[in-house]
Structures are given as C-alpha cells and as structure tokens.
Design an enzyme around this catalytic site. Structure first.
Site, PDB file in Angstrom:
ATOM      1  N   LYS A   1       0.866  -1.178   0.000  1.00 16.22           N
ATOM      2  CA  LYS A   1       0.000   0.000   0.000  1.00 16.22           C
ATOM      3  C   LYS A   1       0.902   1.227   0.000  1.00 16.22           C
ATOM      4  O   LYS A   1       1.927   1.244   0.704  1.00 16.22           O
ATOM      5  CB  LYS A   1      -0.897  -0.031   1.248  1.00 16.22           C
ATOM      6  CG  LYS A   1      -1.908   1.096   1.336  1.00 16.22           C
ATOM      7  CD  LYS A   1      -2.843   0.924   2.539  1.00 16.22           C
ATOM      8  CE  LYS A   1      -3.889   2.016   2.632  1.00 16.22           C
ATOM      9  NZ  LYS A   1      -4.811   1.827   3.788  1.00 16.22           N
TER      10      LYS A   1
ATOM     11  N   SER B   1      -9.795   1.913   2.730  1.00 14.53           N
ATOM     12  CA  SER B   1      -8.842   2.637   1.927  1.00 14.53           C
ATOM     13  C   SER B   1      -7.806   1.748   1.232  1.00 14.53           C
ATOM     14  O   SER B   1      -7.182   2.198   0.267  1.00 14.53           O
ATOM     15  CB  SER B   1      -8.104   3.663   2.784  1.00 14.53           C
ATOM     16  OG  SER B   1      -7.325   3.048   3.775  1.00 14.53           O
TER      17      SER B   1
ATOM     18  N   SER C   1     -10.128  -0.474   6.896  1.00 16.75           N
ATOM     19  CA  SER C   1      -9.508  -0.385   5.572  1.00 16.75           C
ATOM     20  C   SER C   1      -8.806  -1.638   5.077  1.00 16.75           C
ATOM     21  O   SER C   1      -8.388  -1.676   3.918  1.00 16.75           O
ATOM     22  CB  SER C   1      -8.530   0.782   5.529  1.00 16.75           C
ATOM     23  OG  SER C   1      -9.265   1.968   5.409  1.00 16.75           O
TER      24      SER C   1
HETATM   25  N1  GLN Z   1     -13.473   4.119   5.944  1.00 17.14           N
HETATM   26  C1  GLN Z   1     -12.876   4.543   7.169  1.00 17.14           C
HETATM   27  C2  GLN Z   1     -12.502   5.992   7.074  1.00 17.14           C
HETATM   28  O1  GLN Z   1     -12.810   6.585   6.110  1.00 17.14           O
HETATM   29  C3  GLN Z   1     -11.694   3.689   7.526  1.00 17.14           C
HETATM   30  C4  GLN Z   1     -10.436   4.080   6.874  1.00 17.14           C
HETATM   31  C5  GLN Z   1      -9.255   3.285   7.335  1.00 17.14           C
HETATM   32  O2  GLN Z   1      -9.381   2.248   7.983  1.00 17.14           O
HETATM   33  N2  GLN Z   1      -8.080   3.783   7.009  1.00 17.14           N
HETATM   34  O3  GLN Z   1     -11.908   6.562   7.939  1.00 17.14           O
END
Ligand code: GLN
Length: 492
Positions: free
Chosen positions: A79, A154, A178
């Site tokens: 990532k 994400s 995410s």
């Molecule tokens: N969807 C969640 C957010 O927007 C989780 C994001 C994450 O785990 N980095 O914060």
C-alpha cells in the site's frame, strides 16, 4: 508456466525451493500481467520493475546458496502508505506526489529481509481516509469482480491487485476497516491485527491510536505467511508491543471450531441499511460454522449506535494533528509563487489535499479547539472506553464475535454518497479499531450481482492465530476463497 498466479503462497514457496521456477520467472510473470491487466484495474501508482527484477535475481542467488527463508523470492505489493527508501511514497495524495522517503517502513524492511520482491506501490484513499479508493489525484481503482464498482478502501489497491492476480499478496492498513472492507468487497481474506502487533514505523499516520498494518491475500493460510513477516515488536514504534510473536502458519490448525463459541450481536443484524443478500450470506456462513461444531450464542453489544459518531470524532481529531506537518515547507507539495508565509501554508494545503482530507482536518481541528475539546474529544474518548468494555464483557462468554464486514457489497464508482452515508458503511468495522482488537474478513459468497460478501470475525486481544485458524478451517470446508474474478483468469 502460464498459471503461476494461480498458486497459493505455500505452493509458490515450495515451487521456488524445489526450483520448479525461479523468482525472476515469477516476477516477470507478474510484471507482464500488471502491464496488460492493470490498464483496466488501475491499482498500481508505481511499478518498480527494475528493482523487482534485481531483488528477484538476488532471491534466486540466495535460494541456490541455501540461505533462503520461506518467502524468499515471492513478489508483494505495498500500500502506498508504507515508506519505501528510494521509491516514491504518496499516501495517495498530491501533497506527497514527489515524496521519496530516506528510509523503509519497518514492514517494508522486514519484507526485504525475508527476501520478498516489491512489485510496486498501490492506490488507496487519500491518506487512508475513505472507503472506495476513488482517489482525487490518482484516479479510481476498479473492483476486479466488476470494473464499474469500487474495490473498497482505503486499502482498495491492495485488494484489487490480489483479486486480479496482479500480486500474490499485499500489505494494507486498517484504521477503521480499511483492510477488512476492501477484502470483503473483493472476495479476499484480510487480517487487522491487535493494535501494537505490527510496527507503525514508516507507515504514514492517519489516526495514530488506531492505525494498524496487516496482510491481505486470498486465504487465511496466505495471510498467515505474510503475518509471520509483518508482526513483532519494533523499538522504533513506541506503541508496538513487546510480546512474543506466534508462528501463524504452524498455528493454522491450532484452534478447534468444535465447541468454539461464536457471539452473534443482536444489534448488528438489525442495522438499517444491511443488505438482504449480505445478511443471508453471512448467516449461511455461520450455519456452516455451526455444522462444523461451533456454538452460536446471541450477545448484546449495546454501544453499537455510538461507533460511527465516536470514530468520526477521534479519527479526524488525530488526523488534524498528524497532517499539520504537511505545510509545504518541511514536507510536501508547495504552491507556486507564495506572497508570504500564510499564503504558502494556505494555498499549499488547499491545493495539496483533496476534499475529504480537508473535511476531516476541519472537523478534527474544530473538535480539538479550546471550548469544544471537553464536549467533543474528551467525551468521545470516554465513549470509546465504554465501547471497549462492551467487547471485554462479551468475550467473557464467547471466543469470537461474528458480523458482516460491511452492510453492503461494493458501491458503484461515482455513486457519490454523502459523507454521512459513506461513514455509515463503516458501522461494522470501526469499533474494532476504537477498542484495538484484532479482526478478520473471510469471503463467504456473492450477492445477486455476483459481487463478493464478507464475514468478519472479531477476536479478543492477541487472538490473531485463533482468527486465522478458524477461517483456515472454514476455508478447508468451503471454496469461496478459491473463486476468481474473470479478469484474474485472463492471461498476459
Ligand atoms: N473508511 C474509514 C474511514 O474513512 C476507515 C479508513 C481506514 O481504515 N483507514 O476513515
């Protein structure tokens, strides 16, 4: 060999050790697939072909010389939130579009030490804030199961590369879901470890009290191999925990599903917006686990309604603090011709950050400002403690807790949900991060549009081995994790 991308991590490791193929052949195979198929999936921000081939040659030499580890010569995608020395690390933001880290994140360094070959860096929501990987600067990564849909986020790039067989496994990070949600949307297995199990050093910070790296792959077995590399104490991360690391691979059969008590939170299955197909597939998977000997126990998690508001206060508060460093001076994008220092800050940050990131910085700054701090931030921290206690109480009577990973399957690209609609999609994942618990997503079937559905299992602290083992046994008895999207069947 034209089907190297169909092999599991264990098969790849054995094939390399037995010289059935070389790391160079394997790496070239993936690079070819990326060149052909990623034009459609759009998951890689950076492909590091030259470096990958050099690493592959070094791996082949190590294998020949007899000092290979289990994973020497296996390709991986990272990532783009993990710093990589000499290779651009963007965190999905224009702010870091030209950032080349002088050091490797611990997770990356450990991968290198284990002999992994880095194929490249993959797309994500900007600074890991989001659930779709519709990135305002690098474009939308596509869901390999249906290119009109998002891969989730994400860690959407990480999910897409594995689901399209553009890497055998990938690293992800999970601050509020995410790893689990994109794994769910793309039909993969993904593990969010206990907070402190995987080093955050060199992982660009979003909400530091919840950020945690973890593996994303096809199966629990594949995840276990990567977890063996990622996990462990790191003196460079003060929140990483000094606790012995399990051998996740040898523990794969360590937990018996027979007699395993699985908690089913009443509140979770009455959530508004829970898709009927998702509910049905998750219930079928629980039935399967019951047939395998698990005991399903209805439990209460009374704080469910507080998850979304609590997370969406604490995460932006931490983000607003973490992202202060991107001022166009020490780090990041700098605007053209600033007239003075204030202009430099203002324009660099408004031009360098996308809308969602700016929204969260504003919310977080507001919640932390004098006069509001106690009413919002401190209160949210108190509720956070109650959420954690709710789980600890539940774990007095059950071994793991089951839930969907997301209320729906993958959204359409451009669905353009409002921020609050989008945030509600995180209902099943956020509490795990607020409490610092480990959790795993496993694919358990498809909805009526042939989009994958995921089951989430939440464990008590340090139960990664148990979670991987339960999912491994489920995967020995089912074949959802072996299903491949049509695009993954394409040959390069
Ligand atoms: N969807 C969640 C957010 O927007 C989780 C994001 C994450 O785990 N980095 O914060």
């Amino acid at each position: 060999m034209s089907d190297l991308h169909r092999l599991s991590i264990r098969e790849l490791s054995e094939g390399l050790a037995q010289a059935k193929f070389s790391s160079r052949e394997l790496t070239e195979h993936y690079l070819k697939r990326i060149a052909k198929i990623d034009t459609q999936v759009q998951s890689y921000i950076t492909v590091t072909a030259e470096q990958a081939l050099a690493q592959a040659d070094a791996a082949d030499a190590a294998i020949k010389a007899g000092h290979a580890t289990t994973l020497t010569g296996l390709p991986i995608a990272h990532k783009d939130i993990f710093c990589t020395q000499g290779i651009k690390t963007t965190a999905g933001s224009k702010m870091l579009d030209n950032f080349i880290s002088p050091y490797d994140a611990t997770v990356v360094a450990k991968g290198k030490a284990a002999g992994l070959v880095t194929l490249g860096k993959v797309n994500m929501d900007e600074f890991a804030m989001g659930s779709t990987s519709e990135n305002p600067h690098f474009g939308s990564t596509k869901n390999p199961w249906n290119l009109e849909h998002v891969p989730g986020g994400s860690s959407g790039g990480s999910a897409a590369v594995v689901a399209a067989d553009l890497a055998p496994f990938a690293t992800g990070t999970d601050t509020g879901g995410s790893i689990r949600q994109p794994a769910s949307f793309c039909g993969l297995t993904g593990l969010k470890p206990t907070y402190g199990r995987v080093s955050r050093f060199g992982m660009i910070a979003y909400a530091s009290s919840m950020d945690q790296g973890g593996p994303m792959a096809r199966s629990a077995e594949d995840c276990a191999y990567l977890m063996n590399v990622m996990a462990g104490h790191d003196a460079k991360d003060s929140t990483s925990v000094q606790k012995e690391v399990d051998d996740y691979v040898s523990n794969l059969n360590g937990t018996s599903v027979k007699g395993l008590r699985i908690g089913i939170p009443k509140q979770y299955f009455n959530v508004q917006g829970l898709d009927a197909d998702v509910k049905a597939r998750v219930e079928e998977s629980l039935k399967k686990l019951e047939e395998m000997g698990a005991i399903l126990v209805e439990i209460d998690l009374n704080m469910t309604e507080a998850y979304v508001p609590t997370y969406y206060l604490i995460a932006p508060a931490e983000a607003s603090s973490n992202l202060q460093r991107f001022d166009g001076v020490r780090y990041g994008y700098r605007c053209e011709n600033p007239v003075d220092l204030m202009d430099l800050y203002k324009r660099s940050r408004s031009e360098g950050f996308g809308t969602e990131v700016q929204r969260r910085i504003l919310i977080g700054t507001y919640a932390l400002s004098a006069g509001y701090y106690d009413a919002y931030y401190v209160k949210a921290q108190k509720v956070r403690r109650l959420i954690q206690q709710d789980f600890l109480k539940a774990f007095e009577s059950v071994d793991v807790i089951a839930a969907p990973s997301a209320p729906t399957t993958a959204y359409k690209i451009g669905a353009n949900l409002s921020p609050t609609e989008m945030y509600l999609g995180d209902i099943y994942t956020l509490a795990v991060n607020l409490a610092g618990l480990p959790a795993i997503n496993a694919p358990v079937g498809f909805d009526k549009n042939n989009l994958p559905v995921g089951l989430q299992l939440i464990g008590n602290y340090w139960s990664e081995s148990q979670l991987l083992s339960v999912v491994h046994q489920y995967q020995q008895a089912t074949d959802w994790h072996t299903k491949r999207a049509a695009i993954a069947e394409e040959n390069a």
